[in-house]
Design a protein around this motif. Structure first.
Motif: not given
Ligand code: 5AD
Ligand code: SF4
Length: 474
Positions: A1-12, A41-48
């Motif tokens: 499995m190749t390593t992927k990267r996730v970026y996450i920003e959280t508000v609240g 990042a390969d995936a960028l997540l925004f927790n809202t």
């Protein structure tokens, strides 16, 4: 499995911080690493968050900032998760067409699979829960799943402090609040699951657990004839070796029972710190908010607390400028803040939320400038009270759980090991003192020599002889 990267920003809120921890943990299991650089990042997540308009705007400006990155690298997956995803659903695509993924707070377990679908070219993915009028209670509940599979200590501010969800959703339906719509019906998690998770946290070296629920003290779980409430849950968690402090937020004033207060009094690891939002000091406003209690009932709760837990600290939330709030009604809030002497209060300007009863039925008629003035006035009064009460603590010694370098030390880039550090008392008071990074994660006796409204300043007591540190005052 190749390593992927996730970026996450959280508000609240804390619930969102916990959700982000869980999502990162589950993505790690699927071959992802965390990155703090969106470019990388390969995936960028925004927790809202949808509690106030401002929180939503914050997410849209974050999304705006990564628009160009996504245009240059269309293979990156951009996801919006959390309360705004649930509330706005497809609308998010309209405002930010480069978003690939929308996931409500009750569907977070699907994130790894959905990211993969986008990567496989299956197009936009949406996973949300049923609305509160879209089916039977049981059907709706089933679509709001609690998501507590794994823990990721690296996602926590410190590895020795953790949040633990005991309840999801809310059934109180305060007229201003969007949470019952975004997080669904109130559901208590089975006590055994909670205890098992606390044990895992203890095994990871966690010393302080903060139990989370929208109305945490309303927690109930039925298993046949067996009913568990927060008091009995605390009793069970108290038995776990390694856990030294137990806190819980947020309390619903009406459910602050004598049984719970007595339990807090009798269990040395449980913090006598109670966040119990009053929201307004006017009966008429409380009624328009449908908070379910009167000012007299709140006063009775405060009396119960000081009777059973004389050392407890209480903190509150307030909404100023709620629909139709008159100057006189606001002044009643001011008077109650003076009377209750909260440790601190979070004060918010009312923000109309489409989908709530207030938005449907009561006009948001207090001008913004008036909300702002009331906010400033109430904050100044609360700050003066906090400072006065903190100054009363000079000369006292508290057990402080050391969290890490202070804000000042971080800003100055101090590397230590001898640096200014920050920590908290069991009643959630922030204490700053000259320390040593080796002390991080330990509970130390600290004598207080100065105070401001939000911070106590102290010195470690090196020859402390006395009761065990968890019971050292508040
Ligand atoms: N506008 C302003 N503040 C709000 N809160 C909840 N809904 C709103 C709203 N529509 C505040 C309440 C709650 C805290 C988490 O957010 O004070 O306790
Ligand atoms: Fe919102 Fe009221 Fe539920 Fe708190 S108790 S989450 S303010 S509806």
């Amino acid at each position: 499995m190749t390593t992927k990267r996730v970026y996450i920003e959280t508000v609240g809120c804390q619930m969102n911080l916990l959700d982000s921890e869980m999502v990162v943990a589950s993505l790690r299991k699927n071959g992802y690493e965390l990155t703090v650089d969106p470019q990388d990042a390969d995936a960028l997540l925004f927790n809202t968050c949808s509690v106030r308009q401002l929180a939503e705007e914050k997410t849209y400006s974050s999304l705006g900032r990564i628009k160009r990155t996504k245009q240059q690298h269309p293979e990156k997956v951009v996801g919006v998760m959390g309360c705004m995803a649930q509330k706005d659903q497809q609308l998010v695509f309209e405002r930010a067409p480069y978003v690939d993924l929308i996931v409500g707070p009750g569907q977070l377990h699907r994130i790894p699979e959905l990211i993969e679908s986008v990567r496989q070219g299956e197009g936009r993915q949406v996973a949300v829960s049923m609305g509160r009028r879209d089916g039977s209670l049981d059907q709706i509940k089933r679509t709001h799943e609690t998501f507590d599979p794994l823990r990721d200590p690296t996602m926590r501010p410190t590895p020795f402090q953790a949040y633990l969800r005991i309840q999801i959703g809310c059934d109180k339906f305060c007229t201003y609040c969007i949470v019952p719509m975004t997080r669904g019906p109130e559901q208590g998690r089975p006590p055994q699951q909670i205890v098992d998770e606390a044990q895992i946290l203890a095994d990871q070296g966690c010393k302080e657990i903060t139990l989370l629920g929208q109305t945490v003290n309303s927690y109930r779980h039925h298993d046949g004839s067996q009913e568990t409430d927060l008091a009995s849950l605390l009793e069970q968690l108290h038995e776990i070796d390694g856990i030294e402090r137990l806190k819980f937020v947020t309390n619903y004033p009406k459910d602050m029972t004598v049984r719970l207060l007595e339990t807090i009094r009798d269990l040395r690891k449980v913090s006598p710190y109670l966040h119990a939002p009053l929201q307004s000091g006017s009966d008429a406003v409380l009624q328009r908010m449908k908070r379910g209690y009167t000012v007299t009932e709140y006063r009775e709760m405060m009396a119960r607390i000081s009777h059973h837990l004389p050392d407890a600290t209480v903190s509150s939330d307030f909404i100023v400028g709620f629909c139709g709030e008159t100057e006189d009604e606001f002044q009643q809030t001011v008077e109650l803040v003076k009377e209750c002497r909260f440790k601190n209060s979070f004060i918010f300007k009312y923000s109309e939320r489409p989908g709530t009863k207030a938005a449907d039925r009561i006009p948001d008629d207090v001008p913004y400038e008036v909300k702002q003035r009331r906010n400033n006035e109430l904050l100044a009064i609360q700050d003066a009270i906090s400072e006065e009460d903190n100054l009363d603590l000079l000369g006292r010694t508290f057990g402080v759980l050391v969290e890490g370098p202070s804000k000042k030390a971080k800003k100055r880039g101090d590397v230590g090991p001898l640096v200014q550090v920050t920590g908290r008392t069991r009643c959630d008071r922030i204490v700053v003192f000259q320390g040593n990074l080796r002390q991080v994660g330990h509970i130390l006796p600290v004598a207080i020599y100065d105070a401001s409204s939000h911070t106590l300043f102290g010195e470690v007591v090196t020859d402390h002889v006395g009761p065990e540190l968890f019971t050292l005052n508040s």
